[in-house]
Design an enzyme around this catalytic site. Structure first.
Site, PDB file in Angstrom:
ATOM      1  N   SER A  34       0.832  -1.212   0.000  1.00 53.38           N
ATOM      2  CA  SER A  34       0.000   0.000   0.000  1.00 53.38           C
ATOM      3  C   SER A  34       0.863   1.257   0.000  1.00 53.38           C
ATOM      4  O   SER A  34       2.056   1.237   0.329  1.00 53.38           O
ATOM      5  CB  SER A  34      -0.923   0.007   1.221  1.00 53.38           C
ATOM      6  OG  SER A  34      -1.681  -1.176   1.268  1.00 53.38           O
TER       7      SER A  34
HETATM    8  N1  SAM Z   1      -0.135  -3.934   4.141  1.00 54.20           N
HETATM    9  C1  SAM Z   1       0.473  -4.779   3.145  1.00 54.20           C
HETATM   10  C2  SAM Z   1       1.920  -4.408   2.954  1.00 54.20           C
HETATM   11  O1  SAM Z   1       2.496  -3.746   3.833  1.00 54.20           O
HETATM   12  O2  SAM Z   1       2.497  -4.794   1.939  1.00 54.20           O
HETATM   13  C3  SAM Z   1      -0.258  -4.699   1.840  1.00 54.20           C
HETATM   14  C4  SAM Z   1      -1.515  -5.458   1.841  1.00 54.20           C
HETATM   15  S1  SAM Z   1      -2.091  -5.763   0.206  1.00 54.20           S
HETATM   16  C5  SAM Z   1      -2.809  -4.217  -0.266  1.00 54.20           C
HETATM   17  C6  SAM Z   1      -3.489  -6.787   0.586  1.00 54.20           C
HETATM   18  C7  SAM Z   1      -3.097  -8.199   0.932  1.00 54.20           C
HETATM   19  O3  SAM Z   1      -4.255  -8.857   1.467  1.00 54.20           O
HETATM   20  C8  SAM Z   1      -2.669  -9.043  -0.272  1.00 54.20           C
HETATM   21  O4  SAM Z   1      -1.408  -9.560  -0.046  1.00 54.20           O
HETATM   22  C9  SAM Z   1      -3.731 -10.138  -0.346  1.00 54.20           C
HETATM   23  O5  SAM Z   1      -3.235 -11.373  -0.813  1.00 54.20           O
HETATM   24  C10 SAM Z   1      -4.173 -10.206   1.095  1.00 54.20           C
HETATM   25  N2  SAM Z   1      -5.489 -10.821   1.327  1.00 54.20           N
HETATM   26  C11 SAM Z   1      -6.625 -10.735   0.600  1.00 54.20           C
HETATM   27  N3  SAM Z   1      -7.601 -11.443   1.185  1.00 54.20           N
HETATM   28  C12 SAM Z   1      -7.084 -12.004   2.309  1.00 54.20           C
HETATM   29  C13 SAM Z   1      -7.586 -12.833   3.354  1.00 54.20           C
HETATM   30  N4  SAM Z   1      -8.856 -13.264   3.383  1.00 54.20           N
HETATM   31  N5  SAM Z   1      -6.760 -13.190   4.346  1.00 54.20           N
HETATM   32  C14 SAM Z   1      -5.467 -12.777   4.372  1.00 54.20           C
HETATM   33  N6  SAM Z   1      -4.932 -11.991   3.410  1.00 54.20           N
HETATM   34  C15 SAM Z   1      -5.721 -11.603   2.405  1.00 54.20           C
END
Ligand code: SAM
Length: 219
Positions: free
Chosen positions: A67
């Site tokens: 993000s």
């Molecule tokens: N905050 C993170 C960073 O510092 O890089 C970025 C998060 S990224 C925008 C969103 C993440 O949520 C992705 O890696 C995605 O695979 C994960 N995600 C989506 N659905 C999920 C779930 N049900 N449980 C865990 N992770 C999930």
């Protein structure tokens, strides 16, 4: 020698990012210090490392993103962590926000549904000497009941609804931050657990990748 040159190369960019965050209204010194402590360029693929200190989301593989720094800073500032909290992050992604959280809370748990990303994040955290993030691969919409209650839960992906298991795993006084809406746009929602109820408020507009799981979007 090489490490020192790389540190010099990114040092100026990191300082400029912190100034940019301050200019955008991030006034929480602990949050700014966390950005100063954690080298974001270690958490992005080498192909985009030259952009690591832009205030922008960047691709991290598997169709996911790290993000935007100002979004991470907004989440962290809203939580007003004191260093004593137990925090759960949903969506480990690159591991960068989990790394920031280790500077602000007592214990950090993080769940990622894509195993390859979780492993990549584990390696980046280890390379930065950060050992205290407890990670799991799975559906974060179900939370992590074995370690509940949490003082703060941060969801780093867009959800069609507030995942009920996460509100149930909040400590009294604990906060959940989750972007709620459709895949095109969401509002950041804060849920605070009070002694006998939950208080909800809608905050900023956001745009995240989807949260996929039992209490999120379908895969
Ligand atoms: N905050 C993170 C960073 O510092 O890089 C970025 C998060 S990224 C925008 C969103 C993440 O949520 C992705 O890696 C995605 O695979 C994960 N995600 C989506 N659905 C999920 C779930 N049900 N449980 C865990 N992770 C999930």
């Amino acid at each position: 020698m090489v490490a020192a040159a790389v540190a010099r190369q990114f040092g100026g960019a990191r300082r400029r990012l912190i100034e940019e965050l301050e200019a955008k209204g991030v006034g929480d010194l602990a949050v700014l210090k966390a950005f100063d402590d954690v080298p974001r360029h270690h958490f992005v693929p080498t192909g985009v490392a030259h952009r690591a200190y832009e205030d922008a989301p960047l691709p991290i593989g598997h169709g996911q993103t790290i993000s935007q720094p100002s979004v991470h800073a907004r989440f962290l500032a809203l939580l007003r962590l004191t260093g004593r909290e137990r925090v759960l992050e949903i969506g480990t992604g690159s591991g960068f926000q989990a790394a920031l959280l280790t500077r602000l809370a007592a214990s950090v748990f993080s769940i990622e549904r894509i195993a390859a990303l979780a492993e990549q994040a584990r390696e980046c955290l280890r390379a930065c000497g950060i050992e205290q993030v407890i990670q799991r691969v799975g559906d974060g919409t179900l939370g992590w009941p074995e370690f509940a209650p949490f003082d703060a839960i941060l969801v780093g992906a867009a959800s069609p609804e507030i995942p009920v298991p996460l509100t149930e795993q909040l400590a009294v006084g604990g906060q959940l931050l989750v972007p709620v809406g459709d895949k095109q746009g969401q509002a950041l929602v804060r849920v605070v657990r009070t002694a006998d109820d939950f208080r909800q408020e809608r905050l900023d507009p956001m745009r995240f990748v989807p949260l996929i799981g039992a209490h999120g979007f379908e895969a």
